[in-house]
Scaffold this active site. Structure first.
Site, short mmCIF file in Angstrom:
data_model
loop_
_atom_site.label_atom_id
_atom_site.label_comp_id
_atom_site.label_asym_id
_atom_site.label_seq_id
_atom_site.Cartn_x
_atom_site.Cartn_y
_atom_site.Cartn_z
N SER A 1 0.84 -1.21 0.00
CA SER A 1 0.00 0.00 0.00
C SER A 1 0.87 1.25 0.00
O SER A 1 1.96 1.25 0.55
CB SER A 1 -0.88 0.00 1.26
OG SER A 1 -1.45 1.25 1.49
N TYR B 1 -1.30 -0.48 10.98
CA TYR B 1 -1.65 -1.16 9.71
C TYR B 1 -0.57 -0.87 8.67
O TYR B 1 -0.03 -1.78 8.05
CB TYR B 1 -3.02 -0.69 9.21
CG TYR B 1 -3.18 -0.93 7.73
CD1 TYR B 1 -3.02 0.10 6.82
CD2 TYR B 1 -3.43 -2.21 7.25
CE1 TYR B 1 -3.13 -0.13 5.46
CE2 TYR B 1 -3.53 -2.45 5.90
CZ TYR B 1 -3.37 -1.40 5.00
OH TYR B 1 -3.45 -1.63 3.66
N LYS C 1 2.40 -3.40 6.68
CA LYS C 1 2.69 -3.48 5.25
C LYS C 1 4.19 -3.25 5.01
O LYS C 1 4.85 -3.95 4.25
CB LYS C 1 1.87 -2.44 4.46
CG LYS C 1 0.38 -2.73 4.41
CD LYS C 1 0.09 -4.01 3.62
CE LYS C 1 -1.39 -4.24 3.45
NZ LYS C 1 -1.69 -5.50 2.73
#
Ligand code: WQD
Length: 357
Positions: A134, A160, A164
């Protein structure tokens, strides 16, 4: 070499289901897993509703197992049953806000699950992985548009995003430790839209975190109005600017990687975006023009951690993958609306109707 069998984790999800549709139409065999944490079971309960519809749309079947990447034994049994050529790894918890509340669940699920997956891949000699990363790994941009040379990880703003980033680094270390690996990191900007049929689309459970699904739920009157998080950013109209990319363009990007896999470097990251930034108010206007539906909104304070502008330089993917995002913002809005208006309650609506019939 034509890669025949692809193992897809998180296949029931929004990007996963659209990618599986494109894979099946391109002639790939698909083995998919999902733990249903964010997906609705299908009519017969064995396959998620999203993948049941993908089979109907393509006229092709896929192999599905309900399982969690934390269940390493089941994962090994799947790898022993199927000759898998490549893995596309979507499975992850993905709410920025929730990750700040329960960081350990995010680290265990996203990172622990990935370590299980890569260990089993190693054991069975499967060394090709496409990772659903992302743009959030870039954190606050030092320059725009963002290219793959921009530093990553240093300013991730939430757990989060850090999962990643950490997973990218883990995969890079695996690729440098052992010969024969192909690790492709795809950094998505803002996926939106739906397949043109309107049969599959984004179906967040609970209150949508993201802009487009929130707008579409206002449009079907599931929500009274949109809250615009801040209009004091350094953008043309003060509202946040993002690089929205149609989920079908994103799905095509994964197949473009598979087609070029043999020629690719051991470990490489690609930005998958359009290179255009649109503000929240521009998205609202585009949605209203595309659908004829008015979207009431109120401007409120900024959301914690939100950045002003983020948009991609995707020229590396365009050059090396022979891939380019084609669909316009109006198409993204029109396709979103077709999905949401035909499925006001998402996939759940159909299942509830059957259960109540
Ligand atoms: C877009 C713009 C908001 C909702 C997140 C994740 C990222 C990726 C995509 C997974 C911003 C504004 C939003 C609302 C609003 N997810 N907004 N009202 O924040 O760019 O990225 O989703 O990989 O990792 O961080 O996307 O859709 O949440 O927000 O005004 O109700 O819309 O402030 O400017 P974001 P978003």
């Amino acid at each position: 070499m034509f890669r025949t069998t692809v193992f897809v984790t998180g296949g029931a999800g929004y990007v996963g289901s659209h990618t599986i549709l494109v894979l099946l139409n391109a002639g790939y065999e698909v083995v998919a897993i999902d733990n249903f944490v964010n997906a609705i079971p299908g009519k017969d309960g064995s396959i998620p509703e999203s993948l049941h519809r993908v089979q109907e749309l393509t006229g092709k079947s896929l192999t599905f197992y309900k399982m969690d990447l934390l269940d390493k034994e089941s994962l090994e049994s799947i790898f022993s049953k199927h000759k898998l050529e490549c893995v596309i790894h979507f499975a992850a918890l993905k709410s920025v806000g929730e990750s700040c509340q329960i960081p350990l669940d995010y680290y265990r699920n996203n990172i622990g699950g990935t370590i299980n997956l890569v260990e089993v891949m190693k054991k069975f000699g499967v060394k090709n992985i496409i990772f659903s990363s992302s743009a959030t790994v870039y954190g606050a941009p030092q320059y725009l548009p963002l290219d793959e040379k921009h530093p990553v990880g240093t300013s991730c703003t939430n757990p989060y995003g850090r999962t990643k980033y950490f997973i990218e680094e883990i995969l890079k270390d695996v690729a440098s430790a052992e010969k024969g690996w192909k690790v492709i990191l795809l950094r998505y900007f803002n996926p939106v839209g739906a397949h043109e049929s309107g049969k599959i689309g984004e179906d967040p459970q609970g209150i949508p975190n993201n802009l487009m699904p929130y707008i579409s739920q206002v449009a079907v009157k599931r929500r009274p109005e949109l809250q615009v998080f801040g209009n004091d950013f350094n953008t043309p109209d003060g509202t946040g600017m993002r690089d929205y990319i149609h989920v079908m363009d994103l799905a095509e990007g994964h197949v473009a990687v598979l087609k070029n896999l043999d020629a690719m470097k051991t470990c490489v990251a690609y930005n998958l975006g359009t290179g255009h930034g649109y503000t929240v108010l521009q998205v609202i206007k585009a949605f209203e023009e595309a659908t004829g539906v008015k979207i009431p909104y109120t401007v409120v304070g900024r959301r914690i951690g939100d950045l002003g502008s983020l948009y991609a330089d995707s020229s590396l993917a365009e050059k090396e993958l022979d891939w380019k995002a084609k669909k316009s913002l109006v198409e993204m809005c029109a396709d979103t609306w077709r999905w949401q208006s035909q499925n006001p309650m998402g996939f759940r609506g159909e299942i509830a109707a059957i259960q109540n019939s």
